[in-house]
Design a protein around this motif. Structure first.
Motif, short mmCIF file in Angstrom:
data_model
loop_
_atom_site.label_atom_id
_atom_site.label_comp_id
_atom_site.label_asym_id
_atom_site.label_seq_id
_atom_site.Cartn_x
_atom_site.Cartn_y
_atom_site.Cartn_z
N MET A 97 34.56 38.21 35.16
CA MET A 97 35.57 37.30 34.61
C MET A 97 34.94 36.29 33.65
N GLN A 98 33.70 35.92 33.91
CA GLN A 98 33.01 34.98 33.03
C GLN A 98 32.42 35.68 31.81
N GLU A 99 32.01 36.92 31.96
CA GLU A 99 31.37 37.65 30.86
C GLU A 99 32.36 38.14 29.82
N ASP A 100 33.53 38.58 30.26
CA ASP A 100 34.49 39.17 29.34
C ASP A 100 35.89 38.65 29.67
N PRO A 101 36.44 37.74 28.86
CA PRO A 101 37.77 37.19 29.13
C PRO A 101 38.86 38.25 29.25
N ARG A 102 38.62 39.43 28.69
CA ARG A 102 39.61 40.49 28.82
C ARG A 102 39.80 40.91 30.27
N THR A 103 38.79 40.65 31.10
CA THR A 103 38.93 40.92 32.53
C THR A 103 40.05 40.09 33.12
N VAL A 104 40.07 38.80 32.80
CA VAL A 104 41.10 37.91 33.32
C VAL A 104 42.46 38.29 32.76
N THR A 105 42.51 38.66 31.49
CA THR A 105 43.78 39.09 30.89
C THR A 105 44.31 40.32 31.61
N ALA A 106 43.44 41.27 31.92
CA ALA A 106 43.85 42.49 32.62
C ALA A 106 44.37 42.18 34.02
N ILE A 107 43.72 41.24 34.69
CA ILE A 107 44.20 40.82 36.01
C ILE A 107 45.58 40.19 35.89
N GLY A 108 45.78 39.34 34.89
CA GLY A 108 47.08 38.73 34.66
C GLY A 108 48.15 39.76 34.36
N ASP A 109 47.82 40.75 33.56
CA ASP A 109 48.78 41.81 33.23
C ASP A 109 49.19 42.58 34.48
#
Length: 259
Positions: free
Chosen positions: A243-255
Motif C-alpha cells: 500500500m505504501q509502495e504503489d498507491p494503485r494498491t489502495v485504489t484497487a482495495i477501494g474499488d
C-alpha cells in the motif's frame, strides 16, 4: 482532509482510533508495528470513512498486559466495533492485522461487509515460510518490508517519515512487549487457522506484493482456496508494504470495497 483522533475505553484499555473520510465504514487493522503509519488511508478517504485503531499497547493506545493471545484481540475489536457504533463495516487487515481480521471474520463475519487481507500472517505454512525476523540484521529489515528499499527506509531513523531516533526506539520498546503478548500462545499464527477459514462468509480480496520477502505471495492460493468467496490480487514489483509502495494498491482495495 485531516485525521481525527477518537478515544474509546474498551474493557479498561484506552484505545485510540484515527479516522478519516466520509462514506461507508472501513475498520483497518495494522500489523506487528506502527512504524509505517496510516497515511495510506487517505487513498480511501474520498469514498469511505476509515477507522484505524492502534492495537492495545501499540502506538497511542494504552497498555494491556492481560492480552494472552490473538483471541483476546478478536474480542477487543468486536467490542470496539460496538463502541464506535459501526454497522457492518468493511474489514481490512495488513500482515498481523490480516491474521487478526481473518480470525474475526471466522467467528463473527456476519457483523462485517467485505474483507481485505493484505499479505496476512497467521498460517505458518511449512511449505511457504515467512522470514525469520530473529535472523534478519536490523539494517536489512527495510529490504524485507519493501521491494523499493527507499520506501521502507523513510520510516526508519534518518528517514523522512521517522520523527526522531528517540521516538522510534521508544515506540519499538513499547510495542515489543505488546506484540509478545499476542504471540505468546502460538507464535505468529495458529495451527488451526487454515481449518477456520472455511467459516468466513464475507466476500474477500487477498492482496499480495509479488516481491514480498516478509511473507511470500506463494501463500495467496492457500488463502483463496480455503475461504469460500475469495479472489486474489497480486501487485507486481512491490513487497510487504504494497500500500505504501504503489498507491494503485489502495485504489484497487477501494474499488473492491465499493463494487
Amino acid at each position: 482532509m485531516e485525521f481525527e483522533t477518537l478515544t474509546q475505553d474498551i474493557d479498561g484499555v484506552r484505545t485510540v482510533v484515527k479516522a478519516i473520510g466520509r462514506g461507508p465504514a472501513v475498520l483497518a487493522l495494522h500489523g506487528a508495528a506502527t512504524l509505517e503509519g496510516h497515511e495510506w488511508a487517505r487513498g480511501l478517504a474520498d469514498r469511505f470513512r476509515v477507522y484505524l485503531p492502534f492495537h492495545p499497547g501499540f502506538g497511542e493506545s494504552g497498555e494491556a498486559p492481560h492480552i494472552a493471545g490473538m483471541q483476546d484481540m478478536v474480542v477487543h475489536n468486536l467490542h470496539l466495533v460496538k463502541a464506535l457504533g459501526l454497522d457492518r463495516p468493511h474489514l481490512v487487515g495488513h500482515s498481523m492485522g490480516g491474521w487478526m481480521a481473518a480470525e474475526i471474520a471466522a467467528v463473527s463475519g456476519e457483523q462485517f461487509g467485505k474483507l481485505v487481507l493484505n499479505a496476512p500472517a497467521g498460517l505458518n505454512h511449512p511449505d511457504h515460510p515467512g522470514a525469520d525476523l530473529g535472523a534478519v540484521p536490523p539494517q536489512e529489515l527495510p529490504g524485507y518490508l519493501a521491494h523499493n528499499v527507499e520506501v521502507a527506509a523513510r520510516y526508519f531513523p534518518g528517514g523522512s517519515e521517522c520523527p526522531s531516533v528517540e521516538d522510534f526506539v521508544a515506540a519499538r520498546q513499547k510495542e515489543g512487549p505488546a506484540l509478545g503478548n499476542i504471540l505468546k500462545a502460538h507464535g505468529f499464527g495458529h495451527p488451526n487457522l487454515g481449518r477456520w477459514l472455511s467459516r468466513i462468509p464475507n466476500e474477500t480480496l487477498i492482496v499480495w506484493g509479488d516481491k514480498d520477502r516478509m511473507l511470500p505471495a506463494s501463500q495467496a492460493p492457500i488463502w483463496e482456496k480455503n475461504i469460500p468467496n475469495a479472489l486474489t490480487l497480486i501487485i507486481k514489483e512491490v513487497g510487504h508494504f504494497a500500500m505504501q509502495e504503489d498507491p494503485r494498491t489502495v485504489t484497487a482495495i477501494g474499488d473492491f470495497l465499493a463494487g
